[in-house]
Design an enzyme around this catalytic site. Structure first.
Site, PDB file in Angstrom:
ATOM      1  N   SER A  22       0.811  -1.228   0.000  1.00 59.27           N
ATOM      2  CA  SER A  22       0.000   0.000   0.000  1.00 59.27           C
ATOM      3  C   SER A  22       0.841   1.274   0.000  1.00 59.27           C
ATOM      4  O   SER A  22       0.540   2.200  -0.757  1.00 59.27           O
ATOM      5  CB  SER A  22      -0.971  -0.003   1.188  1.00 59.27           C
ATOM      6  OG  SER A  22      -1.934  -1.001   1.002  1.00 59.27           O
ATOM      7  N   LYS A  71      -9.556  -6.419  10.048  1.00 64.99           N
ATOM      8  CA  LYS A  71     -10.628  -5.918   9.188  1.00 64.99           C
ATOM      9  C   LYS A  71     -12.020  -6.002   9.838  1.00 64.99           C
ATOM     10  O   LYS A  71     -12.920  -5.256   9.473  1.00 64.99           O
ATOM     11  CB  LYS A  71     -10.629  -6.657   7.846  1.00 64.99           C
ATOM     12  CG  LYS A  71      -9.458  -6.256   6.955  1.00 64.99           C
ATOM     13  CD  LYS A  71      -9.558  -6.854   5.573  1.00 64.99           C
ATOM     14  CE  LYS A  71      -8.421  -6.359   4.695  1.00 64.99           C
ATOM     15  NZ  LYS A  71      -8.519  -6.820   3.312  1.00 64.99           N
ATOM     16  N   GLY A 133     -12.990 -16.718   4.046  1.00 63.64           N
ATOM     17  CA  GLY A 133     -12.457 -15.795   5.047  1.00 63.64           C
ATOM     18  C   GLY A 133     -12.894 -14.361   4.792  1.00 63.64           C
ATOM     19  O   GLY A 133     -13.920 -14.120   4.157  1.00 63.64           O
ATOM     20  N   GLY A 134     -12.091 -13.412   5.282  1.00 65.05           N
ATOM     21  CA  GLY A 134     -12.435 -12.000   5.193  1.00 65.05           C
ATOM     22  C   GLY A 134     -12.581 -11.513   3.757  1.00 65.05           C
ATOM     23  O   GLY A 134     -13.560 -10.840   3.416  1.00 65.05           O
ATOM     24  N   LYS A 160     -17.673 -23.070   7.502  1.00 65.18           N
ATOM     25  CA  LYS A 160     -17.510 -21.641   7.188  1.00 65.18           C
ATOM     26  C   LYS A 160     -18.077 -21.317   5.809  1.00 65.18           C
ATOM     27  O   LYS A 160     -18.663 -20.259   5.598  1.00 65.18           O
ATOM     28  CB  LYS A 160     -16.025 -21.252   7.264  1.00 65.18           C
ATOM     29  CG  LYS A 160     -15.606 -20.925   8.695  1.00 65.18           C
ATOM     30  CD  LYS A 160     -14.121 -20.765   8.858  1.00 65.18           C
ATOM     31  CE  LYS A 160     -13.547 -19.517   8.264  1.00 65.18           C
ATOM     32  NZ  LYS A 160     -12.078 -19.449   8.445  1.00 65.18           N
TER      33      LYS A 160
HETATM   34  P1  ATR Z   1      -8.455 -13.337   4.360  1.00 66.31           P
HETATM   35  O1  ATR Z   1      -8.953 -12.240   5.250  1.00 66.31           O
HETATM   36  O2  ATR Z   1      -7.244 -12.925   3.559  1.00 66.31           O
HETATM   37  O3  ATR Z   1      -9.525 -13.916   3.511  1.00 66.31           O
HETATM   38  P2  ATR Z   1      -8.635 -15.468   6.283  1.00 66.31           P
HETATM   39  O4  ATR Z   1      -9.850 -14.811   6.829  1.00 66.31           O
HETATM   40  O5  ATR Z   1      -7.622 -15.985   7.231  1.00 66.31           O
HETATM   41  O6  ATR Z   1      -7.865 -14.468   5.319  1.00 66.31           O
HETATM   42  O7  ATR Z   1      -9.117 -16.634   5.293  1.00 66.31           O
HETATM   43  C1  ATR Z   1      -8.239 -17.477   4.667  1.00 66.31           C
HETATM   44  C2  ATR Z   1      -9.020 -18.475   3.787  1.00 66.31           C
HETATM   45  O8  ATR Z   1      -8.101 -19.292   3.105  1.00 66.31           O
HETATM   46  C3  ATR Z   1      -9.913 -19.406   4.576  1.00 66.31           C
HETATM   47  O9  ATR Z   1     -11.056 -19.691   3.802  1.00 66.31           O
HETATM   48  C4  ATR Z   1      -9.032 -20.666   4.748  1.00 66.31           C
HETATM   49  O10 ATR Z   1      -9.756 -21.864   4.918  1.00 66.31           O
HETATM   50  P3  ATR Z   1     -10.328 -22.285   6.389  1.00 66.31           P
HETATM   51  O11 ATR Z   1     -11.494 -21.394   6.648  1.00 66.31           O
HETATM   52  O12 ATR Z   1     -10.733 -23.712   6.234  1.00 66.31           O
HETATM   53  O13 ATR Z   1      -9.200 -22.095   7.350  1.00 66.31           O
HETATM   54  C5  ATR Z   1      -8.336 -20.667   3.402  1.00 66.31           C
HETATM   55  N1  ATR Z   1      -7.037 -21.368   3.418  1.00 66.31           N
HETATM   56  C6  ATR Z   1      -5.880 -20.905   3.902  1.00 66.31           C
HETATM   57  N2  ATR Z   1      -4.887 -21.797   3.716  1.00 66.31           N
HETATM   58  C7  ATR Z   1      -5.426 -22.874   3.069  1.00 66.31           C
HETATM   59  C8  ATR Z   1      -4.933 -24.121   2.568  1.00 66.31           C
HETATM   60  N3  ATR Z   1      -3.659 -24.452   2.685  1.00 66.31           N
HETATM   61  N4  ATR Z   1      -5.808 -24.955   1.964  1.00 66.31           N
HETATM   62  C9  ATR Z   1      -7.109 -24.620   1.809  1.00 66.31           C
HETATM   63  N5  ATR Z   1      -7.637 -23.447   2.257  1.00 66.31           N
HETATM   64  C10 ATR Z   1      -6.819 -22.590   2.875  1.00 66.31           C
END
Ligand code: ATR
Length: 292
Positions: A22, A71, A133-134, A160
């Site tokens: 950023s 966030k 996720g977020g 989720k």
């Molecule tokens: P962001 O705010 O960037 O979206 P987050 O809220 O931590 O970050 O969300 C990360 C997402 O990536 C989640 O959906 C996570 O899956 P889970 O909800 O099951 O934890 C997914 N994710 C991260 N690493 C992963 C991996 N190695 N394989 C599959 N899904 C993954």
């Protein structure tokens, strides 16, 4: 760039901001617009957020870009939250007003839509979104705004995905069909059969060569969007290119959401090209440093 007593200060705010892009893109844009503003990184531990927000306000910071993992929590420190950000349940932008109001917005959703709309319409399309996720909350919500036909959310933690698909279906009163699934090859292959736009919102592929969707699962008539932008061409994007699919880079989403932030903070019209030029310079130099 002239910095003096009147310089307006903006910041990216998170737990760790040292690697945030950023400051690169906003400072490039401020210079290009010829405005007396500067953009810095500010970090805080999670148990000091109240002091951090009060500090930013007291010291006259004009605006902040909120990043991981604040966030959702940052909404608590806003006096007002924009309706769309409220529905999404997360903010990524804060505006500190002279009358002491602290207003929260979410520009991730529009940033993602703008990046996709450069290569394809979203209306009446079937979307497969990886992650819940977020980032997925904002992008999934925007798919409803853009009147996508269906949204399938695939997540490692199925609950989720189910919860988010329910939430989006409720917000749009079932006008968008939503589904939840896991991320096994079988489940994804079945959904991909009917997918027009694939969106990766997980961190899979960030600074790695990983992907859960392989080239054999992609088709030429698809749009493939990866929100990951380090590297610029993730494995998923490289595979999508190989099969001739239309691609959308995470870097474009980053820039569009940043342009929207500057419009909110300063009512200016930033240049996409200038931000992209400086972002690419930084991404390329990061690759060079890593390979040394
Ligand atoms: P962001 O705010 O960037 O979206 P987050 O809220 O931590 O970050 O969300 C990360 C997402 O990536 C989640 O959906 C996570 O899956 P889970 O909800 O099951 O934890 C997914 N994710 C991260 N690493 C992963 C991996 N190695 N394989 C599959 N899904 C993954």
């Amino acid at each position: 760039m002239k910095i003096d007593g009147k310089t307006k200060v903006f910041a990216v705010f998170g737990q760790s901001t040292a690697h945030s892009m950023s400051p690169i893109i906003h400072n490039a844009s401020f210079r290009n617009l010829g405005i007396n503003c500067i953009f810095i990184g500010l970090s805080s531990p999670s148990d000091k957020l109240d002091i951090a927000f009060a500090g930013m306000q007291t010291l006259g910071i004009k605006g902040a870009a909120i990043i991981l993992p604040y966030k959702v929590e940052a909404m608590k420190y806003c006096t007002d939250v924009d309706l769309m950000a409220k529905q999404i349940g997360a903010i990524n932008t804060i505006c500190f007003k002279d009358d002491e109001r602290i207003i929260g917005y979410n520009t991730d959703a529009q940033g993602a839509a703008k990046a996709i709309l450069n290569v394809s319409s979203i209306k009446d399309k079937n979307i497969l979104m990886l992650g819940a996720g977020g980032a997925a909350k904002a992008i999934g919500f925007q798919m409803g705004v853009e009147k996508a036909k269906s949204l399938t959310i695939a997540n490692k933690t199925f609950e989720k995905a189910f919860e988010l698909s329910d939430q989006i279906s409720d917000i749009f009163e079932h006008r968008i069909k939503t589904f939840a699934t896991g991320i096994s090859k079988e489940e994804l292959t079945q959904t991909l059969f009917n997918t027009d736009i694939l969106i990766n919102t997980t961190s899979i592929g960030m600074n790695s060569n990983e992907t859960i969707i392989t080239a054999d699962m992609l088709r030429q008539d698809m749009v493939v969007f990866d929100i990951v932008y380090t590297p610029y061409k993730t494995r998923l994007i490289q595979d999508a290119e190989k099969v001739g699919a239309k691609i959308v880079h995470g870097a474009d989403m980053l820039i569009y959401q940043a342009m929207e932030q500057e419009r909110i903070w300063l009512r200016v019209k930033p240049s996409f090209e200038v931000m992209k030029q400086y972002l690419m310079k930084q991404l390329n130099s990061d690759i060079r440093i890593k390979s040394v």
